[in-house]
Design an enzyme around this catalytic site. Structure first.
Site, mmCIF file in Angstrom:
data_model
loop_
_atom_site.group_PDB
_atom_site.id
_atom_site.type_symbol
_atom_site.label_atom_id
_atom_site.label_comp_id
_atom_site.label_asym_id
_atom_site.label_seq_id
_atom_site.Cartn_x
_atom_site.Cartn_y
_atom_site.Cartn_z
ATOM 1 N N CYS A 2 -33.015 -7.529 12.995
ATOM 2 C CA CYS A 2 -34.158 -8.288 12.519
ATOM 3 C C CYS A 2 -35.310 -7.333 12.227
ATOM 4 C CB CYS A 2 -34.605 -9.271 13.577
ATOM 5 S SG CYS A 2 -33.274 -10.211 14.301
ATOM 6 N N ARG A 27 -33.215 -5.507 6.855
ATOM 7 C CA ARG A 27 -32.801 -5.565 8.256
ATOM 8 C C ARG A 27 -32.198 -6.915 8.635
ATOM 9 N NH1 ARG A 27 -35.070 -1.421 11.641
ATOM 10 N NH2 ARG A 27 -34.464 -2.682 13.399
ATOM 11 N N TRP A 70 -31.781 -11.696 11.567
ATOM 12 C CA TRP A 70 -30.329 -11.567 11.435
ATOM 13 C C TRP A 70 -29.774 -12.241 12.668
ATOM 14 C CZ3 TRP A 70 -26.305 -9.259 14.200
ATOM 15 C CH2 TRP A 70 -25.112 -9.061 13.502
ATOM 16 N N ASN A 94 -36.806 -8.720 18.546
ATOM 17 C CA ASN A 94 -35.621 -8.096 17.976
ATOM 18 C C ASN A 94 -34.819 -7.558 19.144
ATOM 19 O OD1 ASN A 94 -33.781 -6.964 16.312
ATOM 20 N ND2 ASN A 94 -35.071 -5.276 15.619
ATOM 21 N N GLY A 95 -33.501 -7.823 19.159
ATOM 22 C CA GLY A 95 -32.661 -7.362 20.263
ATOM 23 C C GLY A 95 -31.901 -8.537 20.841
ATOM 24 N N GLU A 461 -13.090 4.280 3.238
ATOM 25 C CA GLU A 461 -14.462 3.980 2.810
ATOM 26 C C GLU A 461 -14.463 3.076 1.573
ATOM 27 O OE1 GLU A 461 -17.218 3.974 4.074
ATOM 28 O OE2 GLU A 461 -18.663 3.931 2.450
ATOM 29 N N LYS A 465 -16.289 -0.551 1.491
ATOM 30 C CA LYS A 465 -17.320 -0.879 0.483
ATOM 31 C C LYS A 465 -16.957 -2.173 -0.226
ATOM 32 C CE LYS A 465 -19.741 0.964 1.292
ATOM 33 N NZ LYS A 465 -20.534 1.750 2.186
ATOM 34 N N GLU A 468 -17.336 -5.244 2.049
ATOM 35 C CA GLU A 468 -18.748 -5.480 2.373
ATOM 36 C C GLU A 468 -19.467 -6.241 1.262
ATOM 37 O OE1 GLU A 468 -21.369 -2.159 4.580
ATOM 38 O OE2 GLU A 468 -20.001 -1.318 3.114
ATOM 39 N N HIS A 484 5.160 1.288 6.869
ATOM 40 C CA HIS A 484 5.411 0.871 8.246
ATOM 41 C C HIS A 484 4.748 -0.468 8.570
ATOM 42 C CE1 HIS A 484 7.395 4.606 8.973
ATOM 43 N NE2 HIS A 484 6.348 5.281 8.536
ATOM 44 N N LYS A 583 -28.672 -3.833 7.342
ATOM 45 C CA LYS A 583 -28.604 -2.389 7.120
ATOM 46 C C LYS A 583 -28.685 -1.617 8.430
ATOM 47 C CE LYS A 583 -29.378 1.189 4.056
ATOM 48 N NZ LYS A 583 -27.953 1.379 3.758
HETATM 49 C C1 G6P Z 1 -24.392 -1.274 9.280
HETATM 50 C C2 G6P Z 1 -24.520 -1.066 7.789
HETATM 51 C C3 G6P Z 1 -23.520 -0.020 7.328
HETATM 52 C C4 G6P Z 1 -23.704 1.263 8.122
HETATM 53 C C5 G6P Z 1 -23.602 1.020 9.617
HETATM 54 C C6 G6P Z 1 -24.040 2.229 10.422
HETATM 55 O O1 G6P Z 1 -23.194 -1.903 9.578
HETATM 56 O O2 G6P Z 1 -24.318 -2.280 7.114
HETATM 57 O O3 G6P Z 1 -23.720 0.241 5.953
HETATM 58 O O4 G6P Z 1 -22.732 2.185 7.735
HETATM 59 O O5 G6P Z 1 -24.480 -0.040 10.001
HETATM 60 O O6 G6P Z 1 -25.400 2.433 10.202
HETATM 61 P P1 G6P Z 1 -26.150 3.793 10.421
HETATM 62 O O7 G6P Z 1 -27.572 3.531 10.084
HETATM 63 O O8 G6P Z 1 -25.955 4.141 11.878
HETATM 64 O O9 G6P Z 1 -25.512 4.811 9.541
#
Ligand code: G6P
Length: 588
Positions: A2, A27, A70, A94-95, A461, A465, A468, A484, A583
């Site tokens: 948040c 956030r 969030w 937040n938390g 990755e 992506k 996500e 497998h 994020k």
């Molecule tokens: C969240 C974001 C990801 C990111 C991850 C780690 O899940 O949505 O895009 O890779 O956190 O975040 P950081 O800031 O520690 O790289």
């Protein structure tokens, strides 16, 4: 997670809070709210993005707090949105309050009724109960019974013009500027409004008014350590791009150039010495940063022949890791605020290891905790899905691996990195062709990404992506492992992306490609080996420039980021703000 903002000053608070929340929306964006205090506390809340809170700018008062949520406890409804008001108090949090059930029961037993399902509302109830005429003292009393993590900002109707704050395992920053004093969960909210900032540390409290900022830890007053807030830390909008995701992918070449500055400092030399002396190297990270760490392991082992172990940060603590003063732990995080990565770094420090933070936000909680910080200098990343920060993390980690290799007499790998920015520029250009692949994915039920060696990391990755931002179920797999189990999922028309940059492993990857083709898959190839572009039966192929195999994830990720972007658009998704994600994940 948040986002929190607050302001006490001479101007009307609501428009400033609204602008701050807009900047923090990455956030969390399921609901938002603002509370201001003039003669009484007034609150406006909304579900959905911060833009839905536009009407709140009319709230009166020169002191207020705001929140973008969030959801953790309770659905994203207006009732669950912050600020939570009870009696004389308004609270943004937040938390996660871990003992919220017990506290809530206690309040309910006293006949208090709750208007939300959140863990946060209990804080307003406790404040009302423990207030004896001093807001900050009441907050300290409440904090002493809370378990879990919190960044808190509180208004009290009996004390106009004041905001009390507390921090425990969740970021909170003070700011001062010409218009008054501010607070925020994250520096971007303060850019433009503040000239100086002061991050709070765990266990610290603060009280801000129009003219004063006081900080304390327990009974002890401490003087704020103000740091200049550089101009230019804000982002400059989408710069003509339809979305931040596209803009940030296009910024990869520039981010790579800037990431190279890190290698020239004294900190870098110290870190290299630490790594050369270390008996074991461990990398901890989450999400995309975890994938960057996997690619770095490959580089440390291939180039420097130094074993490196990678652990998802959320698992690290619970594995009782074997660490000593001879261990080096590299914590990789774009935000530097990810709760799990912070907890892993803290444990590593407690066990005597040297902690090196590789971060994009140099003034983050992770860098405050670490022994050394290496900034990746990617520039602000707004899109929730990491793109340019991934490639910049790779660049810094590769530079480290190359310099450790050099210290051991394996020279030349560092020089090869200087080509990456221009190769990335070519790759962004070539990678655009994946736009034509998007319809095949948009209509599919699932997708698969395969590769071997360093390409296996790119496959992971690429898959992350895609899921996500486009919500298409997908898996990334080492190509040799496919048969497998996962091969059972391939059916007529299933899209499979094969990544192929290693000449040595090329035939082996192609075997897996043929195996999926034989089961009806549509195969899309991302390769740096033009000879394979003409392979029969491919539905699509993008040729990217060749580079040293170990470094190839830095380039091969780019077309896959673009693919995720185009598939998100084709499926009608907003690539910048994927549902359910944030994020910066500041809860465990
Ligand atoms: C969240 C974001 C990801 C990111 C991850 C780690 O899940 O949505 O895009 O890779 O956190 O975040 P950081 O800031 O520690 O790289």
């Amino acid at each position: 997670m948040c986002g929190i903002v607050g302001y006490a000053g001479k101007r009307r608070a609501a428009p400033l809070l609204y602008a701050g929340l807009k900047r923090l929306e990455y956030r969390g964006y399921d609901s938002a709210g603002i509370a201001t205090l003039a003669e009484k506390i007034e609150v406006k809340k909304c579900t959905g993005p911060v833009a839905n809170l536009r009407a709140a700018v009319d709230l009166k008062g020169t002191c207020g707090i705001g929140h973008t949520r969030w959801a953790t406890h309770g659905a994203p409804t207006a009732a669950n949105a912050h600020p939570h008001v009870y009696g004389r108090f308004a609270v943004v949090h937040n938390g996660i309050i871990e003992n919220d059930r017990a506290l809530r029961k206690m309040c309910e037993a006293r006949g208090e009724s709750f208007s939300s399902e959140t863990d946060s509302e209990v804080i307003a109830h406790l404040l009302e109960r423990l207030y004896r005429g001093d807001l900050l003292e009441a907050l300290k009393r409440v904090a002493s019974v809370l378990e879990g993590s919190y960044a808190l900002a509180v208004l009290c109707a009996d004390e106009p013009g004041k905001i009390a704050l507390a921090r425990e395992k969740s970021p909170l920053v003070l700011g001062r500027g010409k218009l008054g004093n501010f607070l925020a969960s994250d520096v971007p909210a303060l850019v433009g409004a503040c000239l100086e900032i002061c991050p709070l540390r765990d266990g610290e409290f603060a009280l801000i008014t129009e003219s004063e900022v006081t900080m304390s830890e327990g009974e002890r007053f401490i003087s704020p350590d103000w740091l200049p807030l550089e101009r230019g830390r804000g982002e400059s909008g989408k710069a003509g791009h339809a979305h931040y995701m596209e803009k940030e992918i296009c910024e990869i070449p520039a981010a790579l150039c800037r990431s190279r500055e890190t290698a020239s400092g004294a900190v870098f030399s110290r870190v290299r010495e630490e790594l050369c002396a270390a008996k074991n190297i461990r990398l901890v990270a989450c999400g995309t940063a975890y994938h960057a760490s996997l690619a770095a392991k490959y580089a440390f082992e291939k180039l420097a022949r130094v074993p490196a172990e990678v652990t998802v940060a959320s698992e690290f603590r619970y594995q009782d890791p074997i660490l000593s003063e001879n261990s080096a732990v590299i914590a990789v995080s774009q935000s530097g605020e990810t709760a799990d990565t912070l907890a892993a770094a803290k444990l590593a420090k407690e066990r005597g290891a040297k902690v090196i933070a590789v971060v994009n936000e140099a003034r983050s909680s992770l860098s405050a905790l670490a022994d050394e910080t290496l900034p990746i200098n990617a520039g602000r990343e707004v899109c929730v899905a990491a793109t340019k920060s991934y490639v910049a993390q790779l660049s810094v980690l590769y530079t480290l691996a190359a310099s450790v290799a050099e210290a051991q007499g394996r020279r030349g790998y560092g020089d090869l990195l200087s080509e990456l920015p221009s190769l990335a520029r070519e790759t962004v250009k070539a990678g655009r062709a994946v736009g034509g692949w998007a319809p095949h994915f948009a209509a599919a039920r699932s997708a698969y990404f395969i590769g071997r060696g360093a390409d296996a990391v790119t496959a992971l990755e690429g898959s992350l992506k895609l899921k996500e931002v486009s919500y298409l179920p997908s898996e990334g797999y080492p190509a040799g492992e496919l048969k497998h189990g996962t091969l059972a999922l391939i059916e007529e028309g299933t899209p499979v992306v094969a990544v192929l940059t290693s000449q040595e492993l090329a035939e082996k990857t192609m075997n897996a490609v043929h195996e999926t083709r034989a089961r009806g898959a549509k195969v899309f190839l991302v390769t740096s080996i033009p000879a394979y572009a003409g392979e029969k039966g491919l539905t699509g192929c993008v040729v990217i420039p060749p580079c040293t195999e170990v470094y190839s994830p830095a380039l091969a990720a780019i077309p896959l980021q673009l693919l995720a972007y185009y598939v998100a658009l084709a499926r009608g998704c907003d690539p910048d703000k994927p549902r359910n994600l944030a994020k910066s994940v500041t809860v465990e």
